[in-house]
Design a protein around this motif. Sequence first.
Motif, PDB file in Angstrom:
ATOM      1  N   TYR A  55      -0.203   3.635  -6.928  1.00 29.74           N
ATOM      2  CA  TYR A  55       0.712   2.752  -6.231  1.00 29.74           C
ATOM      3  C   TYR A  55       1.914   3.457  -5.607  1.00 29.74           C
ATOM      4  O   TYR A  55       2.363   4.484  -6.095  1.00 29.74           O
ATOM      5  N   THR A  58       2.244   3.598   1.244  1.00 28.98           N
ATOM      6  CA  THR A  58       2.066   2.432   2.116  1.00 28.98           C
ATOM      7  C   THR A  58       1.142   2.712   3.294  1.00 28.98           C
ATOM      8  O   THR A  58       0.707   1.790   3.966  1.00 28.98           O
ATOM      9  N   SER A  79      -0.657  -1.272  -2.358  1.00 35.35           N
ATOM     10  CA  SER A  79       0.566  -0.987  -1.602  1.00 35.35           C
ATOM     11  C   SER A  79       0.266  -0.509  -0.179  1.00 35.35           C
ATOM     12  O   SER A  79       1.109  -0.602   0.705  1.00 35.35           O
TER      13      SER A  79
END
Length: 108
Positions: A55, A58, A79
């Motif tokens: 995580y 992006t 994410s």
Amino acid sequence: MHSKDIIPSSVKRIESYCFSSCTSLISIIIPSSVIYLGKGVFQSCSKLEHIEIQYLITEIPDKIFHNCVKLKNVSIPSSVKTIGISAFNSCINLQNIEIPSVEIIREA
């Protein structure tokens, strides 16, 4: 790096082409401490089969896995919202890719 490797949690950024053409990399885990991956980081890693990105990332950048001919499994965290141009180009053995909540997949 050999076999299954884990990037240390002290690493925050992996810059462009950092592991490009690394022939000993087979499996790698990128920890949640990494918030940036550059273009082509794993490009032409001829033995890379599996990668797990934890995580916080992006974006999967352009050409990150370009020409990773043995890549079979990729786990992308929720994410990630964008996958870059040619991110998986020439990954001829890709069997499983988990893309939970990507909003944009860029084309060439």
